[in-house]
Design a protein around this motif. Structure first.
Motif, short mmCIF file in Angstrom:
data_model
loop_
_atom_site.label_atom_id
_atom_site.label_comp_id
_atom_site.label_asym_id
_atom_site.label_seq_id
_atom_site.Cartn_x
_atom_site.Cartn_y
_atom_site.Cartn_z
N UNK A 79 0.70 -1.22 0.06
CA UNK A 79 -0.01 0.21 -0.09
C UNK A 79 1.09 1.31 -0.13
N UNK A 80 2.13 1.22 -0.06
CA UNK A 80 3.03 2.28 0.12
C UNK A 80 2.89 3.24 -1.05
N UNK A 81 2.60 4.46 -1.03
CA UNK A 81 2.42 5.48 -1.90
C UNK A 81 3.68 6.70 -2.05
N UNK A 82 4.46 6.43 -0.95
CA UNK A 82 5.77 7.38 -1.04
C UNK A 82 6.78 6.68 -0.09
N UNK A 83 8.14 6.72 -0.90
CA UNK A 83 9.30 5.87 -0.47
C UNK A 83 10.22 6.85 -0.70
N UNK A 84 11.07 6.99 0.44
CA UNK A 84 12.45 7.77 0.36
C UNK A 84 13.55 6.95 1.15
N UNK A 85 14.37 6.53 0.54
CA UNK A 85 15.65 5.91 0.92
C UNK A 85 16.72 6.75 0.83
N UNK A 86 17.52 6.86 2.11
CA UNK A 86 18.65 7.65 2.12
C UNK A 86 19.65 6.84 2.50
N UNK A 87 20.94 6.97 2.04
CA UNK A 87 21.98 6.11 2.47
C UNK A 87 21.97 4.54 2.48
N UNK A 88 21.28 4.11 1.66
CA UNK A 88 21.17 2.56 1.69
C UNK A 88 22.25 2.10 0.66
N UNK A 89 23.17 1.60 1.64
CA UNK A 89 24.44 1.45 0.68
C UNK A 89 24.38 0.08 -0.16
N UNK A 90 23.78 -0.71 0.26
CA UNK A 90 23.65 -1.97 -0.47
C UNK A 90 22.09 -2.31 -1.25
N UNK A 91 21.57 -1.28 -1.51
CA UNK A 91 20.42 -1.38 -2.53
C UNK A 91 20.76 -1.22 -3.75
N UNK A 92 20.47 -2.43 -4.63
CA UNK A 92 20.92 -2.69 -5.97
C UNK A 92 19.56 -2.58 -7.03
N UNK A 93 19.92 -2.71 -8.13
CA UNK A 93 19.08 -2.69 -9.19
C UNK A 93 17.93 -3.73 -9.03
N UNK A 94 18.28 -5.00 -8.61
CA UNK A 94 17.32 -6.02 -8.47
C UNK A 94 16.51 -5.60 -7.13
#
Length: 828
Positions: free
Chosen positions: A379-394
């Motif tokens: 149900x997320x409508x807004x998502x902001x990720x700051x300094x997530x070093x292991x976030x990949x394309x997958x």
């Protein structure tokens, strides 16, 4: 002002195509339907849904009936000016429930202590606005707050504003807890207390809530995201949540560093959830992350902090299980929280109403390529990720599949994200995504980011980018400009204003410009250009060329076109600076110039000649496809882009923005620019490569926020070859008068050693040339003679100096400026 009794507006009814025969001239009178024929109940409902103050003011001037209805239906009002002028206080808005008095003391003066008789001011406000329940007000100390409680004891929503810091010494009425204690004790119906713009100490809040226990029990919204050097400790957080058990929205800045005594840990998080089980909005921000500079955001270069947080996954899961009504969560840490995929799967099953999620330094939020972790929050409508070093394309692909309703997406310091991953993500969310923020991602420079956003190019409304220019594109543009020097073509003369045009003699290129004395914002003449860039080219002309130049200027009519001479030239002659039979460009009605090349005409733009994207009189309207008919780079137009936010490192220019892919934005009306860096490390830049001229390509641009607060440098002590802070201001503000701005918010640069942020002489002079600006907020101070220069803006109505230090600005010079503006009057 005389008000007519009946409205003169009417609408023509559509003809009846089913009637037999044509209507006679006498029957045409019955086809006119006055809007006043509508029942008063319908008119009242229509006026109640109009929120624009200027529209409502125009409605009230139509007729006396509309004047009365508008006064009866207005519920919100913002007052500006000097509170000492009590005879100008409006008393006809008796139905006002939301009142903003933060601009009645725009220079930091006290609301009730501006005169000797504060009770008289309070009585006038209570008589003029008896039904106020929502109040925003600027206060200096506890006396002002106590007067508010005395004037409006039935307040339900209060927002306190104080821009400068609280004095360090304790005086009468400023002891710990005394400032807010009076408000909580007197206003028993208080439901919302907003202290986000109120400078105070963290130890003030818990004692005040304990004294006003009855009011604290009824609080539903408490905002403590205040500007302070430290955050709330664990015991203070527990005391606040214990005093306010019915909170539905809670915003607080905390100390999460486990190396500090009494830092917020698992126990404090669980106390928030157990003490306030009704929470719908929860914002927890580490004070180290509050207002952190972008330059210091990468830490070790991979998006990871050097230390791990003391919070555990079990504590996070326990908090989520105790908050079933959670809809909006902001959790900003300054240390790593690792392997949080399983806690957010618990959040997805326990907090099924979650719509907005903002995280900082949370690692392992989603593994991918299949949805897991936060990708389970469908149900997320807004998502902001700051300094997530292991976030990949997958991981990003899994999020786009598991959260198909996302309309806002923010990625900051996620260095593993590439163009392919972002392209796939926005492609999956092309139907819903309207707001995008891409910042500090090393693999996503400006041009690459804009290419990745092509699936939503025509639908995105809000966009934030970092101005990291692609060297390959810059080199290609420079090579194309170099190759076009010896082969002048129509296409080259029509290229978009990218700032890479060949260098030309300024004196020979001053053609087709209006007289500077006319003060037209859409045209700048040669003298005006000299005034901005500091070049006096007439002094270097030979006598016969100088006489010819003056004669050509005398032959120009009032519209800026040559009445007696034609123009036949080639690009090579312009480049060489050779004199022609006439150097005036005939100005077309749409703002373009017409050049004759051999047997045909070509639309010619002065941007490539002057460099830095200088848009001379760009007033043409966009075509149907969103691109300007004269100048447009290949590619689609950003048809729906309304707000653009940019981060620029100091020393970089803004002119290549169009070359990177943002050439055509027909509906862009608001721009936010933040510049950061140390100017002491950069030498004096080229004066033709700076400024705001390239922003003239956006015809609807009206609002600008220029933040130079993080630009540090020399204050009147720059060594040879380096730039003083006042010159940095000049380089960034030059050409701002060519924009059609109505609102401007400006943060001047500062010298950290001097600890003073003030408006310089070049900045005051350039800002005074903005002819259409109505609101000007300067976050700093200004000398009185610099402030008086702003009085040249004919449409200027709202001016504030917002100093973020103590004491507040001197009010006497500001009041003299306020009196000068009021004496001058306003054209509208």
């Amino acid at each position: 002002m005389h008000l007519v009794q009946g409205p003169s507006l009417f609408v023509h009814a559509e003809p009846d195509h089913y009637s037999m025969g044509a209507p006679s001239p006498d029957n045409r009178l019955f086809s006119e339907t006055h809007i006043s024929d509508l029942p008063s109940v319908i008119l009242t409902n229509i006026f109640s849904n109009i929120s624009s103050p200027r529209v409502r003011n125009c409605i009230s001037l139509t007729c006396r009936d509309w004047y009365i209805i508008e006064r009866q239906t207005r519920l919100e009002l913002s007052l500006r000016g000097n509170i000492c002028v009590m005879h100008e206080l409006p008393i006809c808005f008796q139905q006002i429930t939301s009142l903003d008095l933060s601009q009645c003391s725009p220079w930091g003066s006290s609301l009730f202590q501006s005169t000797q008789n504060g009770e008289e001011i309070g009585n006038c406000l209570r008589h003029g606005f008896p039904n106020v329940t929502d109040l925003t007000v600027y206060v200096r100390d506890a006396i002002d707050i106590q007067m508010l409680a005395w004037v409006w004891p039935d307040l339900e929503f209060v927002r306190l504003v104080r821009w400068h810091q609280k004095p360090m010494e304790s005086t009468e009425g400023t002891e710990v807890g005394n400032e807010i204690e009076g408000l909580l004790s007197a206003c028993k119906k208080l439901k919302t207390l907003n202290l986000s713009n109120f400078y105070s100490w963290t130890e003030d809040i818990p004692p005040a809530l304990q004294v006003g226990a009855f009011t604290a029990m009824n609080l539903q919204i408490l905002n403590l995201l205040k500007l302070a050097p430290n955050g709330f400790k664990a015991q203070e957080v527990q005391a606040i949540t214990t005093s306010c058990p019915h909170l539905e929205e809670f915003y607080i800045i905390c100390e999460f560093d486990h190396r500090l005594l009494d830092s917020v840990g698992d126990e404090a998080l669980l106390s928030i959830a157990t003490n306030c089980p009704r929470l719908k909005v929860l914002h927890l921000v580490d004070f180290n992350e509050w207002g952190a500079a972008v330059e210091d955001s990468n830490e070790d270069g991979e998006g990871f902090a050097p230390e791990d947080s003391g919070l555990s996954r079990q504590g996070l899961e326990a908090m989520f299980k105790a908050l079933p009504h959670l809809e909006d969560l902001v959790f900003y840490l300054s240390q790593n929280m690792r392997d949080v995929g399983s806690p957010f799967e618990v959040c997805a099953s326990s907090c099924k109403k979650l719509r907005s999620l903002k995280l900082s330094h949370f690692q392992g939020v989603c593994g991918g390529p299949h949805p897991d972790g936060i990708a389970r929050c469908a149900g997320l409508q807004e998502l902001r990720l700051n300094k997530c070093g292991d976030l990949t394309d997958d991981s990003l692909k899994a999020i786009s599949i598991g959260c198909p309703k996302l309309s806002k997406l923010g990625l900051r310091c996620c260095n593993l994200i590439t163009k392919e991953g972002l392209y796939t993500c926005v492609g999956n969310l092309s139907r819903s995504l309207k707001d995008v923020e891409i910042a500090c991602c090393k693999s996503l420079p400006t041009a690459t980011t804009l290419k990745a956003l092509e699936p939503i190019q025509s639908t995105v409304k809000n966009l934030h980018l970092d101005c990291v220019w692609d060297d390959d594109i810059l080199a290609q543009e420079a090579a194309r400009a170099e190759a076009s020097r010896n082969q002048p073509t129509v296409e080259f003369m029509n290229q978009e204003q990218s700032g890479f045009g060949p260098p030309v003699d300024i004196g020979s290129a001053r053609v087709g410009m209006r007289n500077w004395s006319q003060r037209s914002p859409a045209f700048v003449d040669a003298d005006g250009l000299d005034e901005m860039i500091g070049a006096k080219t007439d002094n270097f002309l030979t006598p016969h060329r100088l006489v010819s130049a003056k004669r050509r200027r005398a032959n120009m009519d009032e519209n800026g076109s040559d009445v007696g001479l034609g123009y036949h030239a080639s690009y090579s002659s312009i480049h060489r600076g050779e004199s022609q039979s006439s150097s005036s460009l005939p100005r077309l009605p749409n703002g373009k110039s017409d050049l004759v090349f051999g047997n045909g005409n070509a639309n010619f733009d002065l941007g490539p000649i002057f460099g830095a994207g200088y848009a001379m009189g760009r007033s043409q309207e966009p075509s149907e496809n969103g691109a300007n008919s004269a100048n447009s780079l290949p590619g689609k137009a950003w048809k729906s882009l309304e707000t653009l936010s940019l981060w620029i490192p100091v020393g970089e220019v803004i002119s290549p923005l169009a070359v990177m892919g943002l050439a055509v934005c027909p509906v862009l009306h608001e721009l936010k620019v933040k510049v950061e860096g140390d100017g002491r490390q950069h030498q004096k830049p080229n004066k033709l490569s700076w400024g705001m001229q390239s922003l003239c390509r956006y015809p609807k641009l009206e609002k600008l926020a220029l933040d130079l607060s993080e630009v540090t440098g020399f204050s009147l002590s720059a060594p040879t070859g380096f730039t003083d802070l006042s010159l940095w201001e000049r380089h960034y503000l030059v050409g701002i008068n060519s924009l059609q701005l109505t609102e401007l918010e400006y943060w001047p640069p500062s010298d950290k050693e001097v600890n003073r942020r003030a408006l310089s002489l070049p900045a005051a002079g350039l800002l005074s040339q903005c002819l259409k600006v109505r609101k000007l907020f300067v976050h700093g101070t200004a000398h009185e003679h610099f402030l008086m220069m702003l009085n040249r803006c004919p449409c200027l109505r709202d001016v504030q100096l917002r100093g973020d230090y103590y004491p507040a600005p001197d009010t006497i010079p500001c009041q003299r400026f306020e009196a000068a503006v009021a004496k001058r009057g306003f054209p509208d």
